[in-house]
Design a protein around this motif. Structure first.
Motif, PDB file in Angstrom:
ATOM      1  N   GLY A 128       0.793  -1.230   0.000  1.00  8.69           N
ATOM      2  CA  GLY A 128       0.000   0.000   0.000  1.00  8.69           C
ATOM      3  C   GLY A 128       0.823   1.277   0.000  1.00  8.69           C
ATOM      4  O   GLY A 128       0.263   2.378  -0.026  1.00  8.69           O
ATOM      5  N   GLU A 129       2.141   1.156   0.035  1.00  8.57           N
ATOM      6  CA  GLU A 129       3.005   2.352   0.048  1.00  8.57           C
ATOM      7  C   GLU A 129       3.712   2.467  -1.297  1.00  8.57           C
ATOM      8  O   GLU A 129       4.128   1.443  -1.863  1.00  8.57           O
ATOM      9  CB  GLU A 129       4.098   2.204   1.107  1.00  8.57           C
ATOM     10  CG  GLU A 129       3.606   1.961   2.508  1.00  8.57           C
ATOM     11  CD  GLU A 129       3.427   3.270   3.257  1.00  8.57           C
ATOM     12  OE1 GLU A 129       4.392   4.053   3.287  1.00  8.57           O
ATOM     13  OE2 GLU A 129       2.314   3.504   3.781  1.00  8.57           O
ATOM     14  N   ILE A 130       3.918   3.702  -1.758  1.00 13.37           N
ATOM     15  CA  ILE A 130       4.693   3.895  -2.987  1.00 13.37           C
ATOM     16  C   ILE A 130       6.150   3.573  -2.679  1.00 13.37           C
ATOM     17  O   ILE A 130       6.702   4.041  -1.683  1.00 13.37           O
ATOM     18  CB  ILE A 130       4.578   5.346  -3.486  1.00 13.37           C
ATOM     19  CG1 ILE A 130       3.118   5.698  -3.772  1.00 13.37           C
ATOM     20  CG2 ILE A 130       5.421   5.543  -4.746  1.00 13.37           C
ATOM     21  CD1 ILE A 130       2.893   7.153  -4.186  1.00 13.37           C
ATOM     22  N   LYS A 131       6.754   2.714  -3.521  1.00  9.28           N
ATOM     23  CA  LYS A 131       8.156   2.359  -3.256  1.00  9.28           C
ATOM     24  C   LYS A 131       9.090   2.863  -4.359  1.00  9.28           C
ATOM     25  O   LYS A 131      10.312   2.801  -4.219  1.00  9.28           O
ATOM     26  CB  LYS A 131       8.318   0.854  -3.067  1.00  9.28           C
ATOM     27  CG  LYS A 131       8.014   0.038  -4.316  1.00  9.28           C
ATOM     28  CD  LYS A 131       8.383  -1.422  -4.104  1.00  9.28           C
ATOM     29  CE  LYS A 131       8.042  -2.301  -5.287  1.00  9.28           C
ATOM     30  NZ  LYS A 131       8.791  -2.012  -6.503  1.00  9.28           N
ATOM     31  N   GLY A 132       8.524   3.358  -5.448  1.00  8.14           N
ATOM     32  CA  GLY A 132       9.345   3.879  -6.543  1.00  8.14           C
ATOM     33  C   GLY A 132       8.464   4.211  -7.726  1.00  8.14           C
ATOM     34  O   GLY A 132       7.228   4.188  -7.611  1.00  8.14           O
ATOM     35  N   TYR A 133       9.106   4.535  -8.850  1.00  8.43           N
ATOM     36  CA  TYR A 133       8.364   4.949 -10.041  1.00  8.43           C
ATOM     37  C   TYR A 133       8.966   4.301 -11.285  1.00  8.43           C
ATOM     38  O   TYR A 133      10.177   4.051 -11.339  1.00  8.43           O
ATOM     39  CB  TYR A 133       8.418   6.476 -10.190  1.00  8.43           C
ATOM     40  CG  TYR A 133       7.916   7.202  -8.969  1.00  8.43           C
ATOM     41  CD1 TYR A 133       6.553   7.299  -8.716  1.00  8.43           C
ATOM     42  CD2 TYR A 133       8.804   7.752  -8.041  1.00  8.43           C
ATOM     43  CE1 TYR A 133       6.077   7.944  -7.575  1.00  8.43           C
ATOM     44  CE2 TYR A 133       8.347   8.402  -6.894  1.00  8.43           C
ATOM     45  CZ  TYR A 133       6.982   8.492  -6.675  1.00  8.43           C
ATOM     46  OH  TYR A 133       6.522   9.112  -5.544  1.00  8.43           O
ATOM     47  N   THR A 134       8.086   4.042 -12.269  1.00  2.80           N
ATOM     48  CA  THR A 134       8.530   3.475 -13.549  1.00  2.80           C
ATOM     49  C   THR A 134       8.066   4.389 -14.671  1.00  2.80           C
ATOM     50  O   THR A 134       6.923   4.844 -14.663  1.00  2.80           O
ATOM     51  CB  THR A 134       7.899   2.082 -13.763  1.00  2.80           C
ATOM     52  OG1 THR A 134       8.326   1.234 -12.703  1.00  2.80           O
ATOM     53  CG2 THR A 134       8.323   1.462 -15.090  1.00  2.80           C
ATOM     54  N   SER A 135       8.951   4.627 -15.628  1.00  8.14           N
ATOM     55  CA  SER A 135       8.579   5.413 -16.807  1.00  8.14           C
ATOM     56  C   SER A 135       8.748   4.570 -18.062  1.00  8.14           C
ATOM     57  O   SER A 135       9.782   3.913 -18.239  1.00  8.14           O
ATOM     58  CB  SER A 135       9.457   6.660 -16.904  1.00  8.14           C
ATOM     59  OG  SER A 135       9.098   7.397 -18.051  1.00  8.14           O
ATOM     60  N   VAL A 136       7.714   4.593 -18.915  1.00  9.40           N
ATOM     61  CA  VAL A 136       7.752   3.920 -20.212  1.00  9.40           C
ATOM     62  C   VAL A 136       7.522   4.994 -21.263  1.00  9.40           C
ATOM     63  O   VAL A 136       6.545   5.741 -21.176  1.00  9.40           O
ATOM     64  CB  VAL A 136       6.661   2.828 -20.315  1.00  9.40           C
ATOM     65  CG1 VAL A 136       6.683   2.176 -21.691  1.00  9.40           C
ATOM     66  CG2 VAL A 136       6.848   1.793 -19.224  1.00  9.40           C
ATOM     67  N   ARG A 137       8.439   5.085 -22.231  1.00  8.61           N
ATOM     68  CA  ARG A 137       8.365   6.162 -23.218  1.00  8.61           C
ATOM     69  C   ARG A 137       8.153   5.611 -24.606  1.00  8.61           C
ATOM     70  O   ARG A 137       8.834   4.669 -25.007  1.00  8.61           O
ATOM     71  CB  ARG A 137       9.644   6.985 -23.173  1.00  8.61           C
ATOM     72  CG  ARG A 137       9.939   7.492 -21.768  1.00  8.61           C
ATOM     73  CD  ARG A 137      11.355   7.947 -21.619  1.00  8.61           C
ATOM     74  NE  ARG A 137      11.658   8.339 -20.248  1.00  8.61           N
ATOM     75  CZ  ARG A 137      12.123   7.512 -19.324  1.00  8.61           C
ATOM     76  NH1 ARG A 137      12.344   6.241 -19.597  1.00  8.61           N
ATOM     77  NH2 ARG A 137      12.375   7.947 -18.107  1.00  8.61           N
ATOM     78  N   ARG A 138       7.206   6.250 -25.313  1.00 12.03           N
ATOM     79  CA  ARG A 138       6.878   5.851 -26.681  1.00 12.03           C
ATOM     80  C   ARG A 138       7.275   6.958 -27.644  1.00 12.03           C
ATOM     81  O   ARG A 138       7.501   8.081 -27.222  1.00 12.03           O
ATOM     82  CB  ARG A 138       5.372   5.593 -26.799  1.00 12.03           C
ATOM     83  CG  ARG A 138       4.922   4.415 -25.988  1.00 12.03           C
ATOM     84  CD  ARG A 138       3.420   4.185 -26.008  1.00 12.03           C
ATOM     85  NE  ARG A 138       3.106   2.929 -25.340  1.00 12.03           N
ATOM     86  CZ  ARG A 138       3.136   2.746 -24.021  1.00 12.03           C
ATOM     87  NH1 ARG A 138       3.441   3.741 -23.205  1.00 12.03           N
ATOM     88  NH2 ARG A 138       2.861   1.563 -23.488  1.00 12.03           N
ATOM     89  N   LYS A 139       7.266   6.601 -28.925  1.00 10.30           N
ATOM     90  CA  LYS A 139       7.619   7.585 -29.970  1.00 10.30           C
ATOM     91  C   LYS A 139       6.469   8.585 -30.120  1.00 10.30           C
ATOM     92  O   LYS A 139       5.331   8.186 -30.362  1.00 10.30           O
ATOM     93  CB  LYS A 139       7.857   6.844 -31.283  1.00 10.30           C
ATOM     94  CG  LYS A 139       8.338   7.726 -32.418  1.00 10.30           C
ATOM     95  CD  LYS A 139       8.489   6.887 -33.689  1.00 10.30           C
ATOM     96  CE  LYS A 139       8.813   7.743 -34.879  1.00 10.30           C
ATOM     97  NZ  LYS A 139      10.230   7.790 -35.185  1.00 10.30           N
ATOM     98  N   PRO A 140       6.745   9.869 -30.014  1.00 12.91           N
ATOM     99  CA  PRO A 140       5.688  10.867 -30.233  1.00 12.91           C
ATOM    100  C   PRO A 140       5.564  11.214 -31.713  1.00 12.91           C
ATOM    101  O   PRO A 140       6.530  11.048 -32.461  1.00 12.91           O
ATOM    102  CB  PRO A 140       6.202  12.076 -29.444  1.00 12.91           C
ATOM    103  CG  PRO A 140       7.679  11.914 -29.367  1.00 12.91           C
ATOM    104  CD  PRO A 140       8.029  10.482 -29.638  1.00 12.91           C
ATOM    105  N   SER A 141       4.381  11.688 -32.121  1.00 12.82           N
ATOM    106  CA  SER A 141       4.229  12.090 -33.531  1.00 12.82           C
ATOM    107  C   SER A 141       4.951  13.417 -33.747  1.00 12.82           C
ATOM    108  O   SER A 141       5.112  14.215 -32.818  1.00 12.82           O
ATOM    109  CB  SER A 141       2.749  12.246 -33.868  1.00 12.82           C
ATOM    110  OG  SER A 141       2.221  13.373 -33.193  1.00 12.82           O
TER     111      SER A 141
END
Ligand SMILES: Cc1cc2nc3c(=O)[nH]c(=O)nc-3n(C[C@H](O)[C@H](O)[C@H](O)COP(=O)(O)O)c2cc1C
Length: 163
Positions: A128-141
């Motif tokens: 129930g606690e935030i332990k970190g963050y993940t970022s996923v990046r896609r190609k923008p137009s």
């Protein structure tokens, strides 16, 4: 801890950045764009403070920093001076509330070049606690990049009191 950026040998702009933790850093920007490869995802994870804990091969390739230089570095290693501060503030406020953030980001490469991404950042939870963050990046137009570049330029002018 972040390794210093080497000064490019081609034409460039120079900036002194001050990061959220008070660290000051000299960065260099060229107009050399690296295109986001088709069919590829760039991913990273951080701890609660935004210190990098994982990167994929595409992240290493696009950023130009080595895996050793990236692991344990603050994610602001990619901060581009053409990005308004308010975009990052919005990102942090959103994910610290446990929500998903989406946005267009111009990232700075080690050699001073840049690349645009469409990023989705999600908090990861344990018990129930935030332990970190993940970022996923896609190609923008390309049309979205053009739109966001113009908007961010206006926002930066407003932040500098020039609007
Ligand atoms: C998971 C995650 C991914 C992030 N990805 C980026 C990124 O690709 N580029 C970037 O400039 N900042 C990214 N940030 C935001 C940075 O941590 C930082 O807030 C931003 O670079 C501005 O830093 P500063 O205000 O301390 O200079 C990310 C943050 C998190 C939590």
């Amino acid at each position: 801890m972040i390794a210093p950026m080497p000064e490019p040998t081609i034409e460039h702009r120079t900036f002194e950045l001050t990061h959220y933790d008070g660290v000051k850093r000299t960065v260099y920007c060229t107009e050399e764009e690296k295109q986001f490869p088709d069919g590829c995802l760039i991913t990273s994870t951080t701890d609660l403070e935004g210190v990098i804990t994982h990167v994929n091969d595409a992240f290493i390739e696009m950023s130009g920093w080595s895996k050793d230089e990236l692991m344990g570095a603050e994610h602001y290693i990619l901060r581009h001076p053409d990005m308004p501060k308010v975009a990052y503030q919005d990102l942090w406020t959103t994910v610290q509330e446990g929500k998903k953030w989406h946005g267009y980001v111009k990232n700075l490469r080690k050699n001073g070049g840049f690349y645009w991404v469409y990023a989705t950042i999600v908090p990861s939870f344990r018990d129930g606690e935030i332990k970190g963050y993940t970022s996923v990046r896609r190609k923008p137009s390309r049309s979205k990049i053009n739109e966001m570049a113009a908007l961010y330029a206006q926002m930066i002018q407003a932040e500098r009191g020039e609007a």
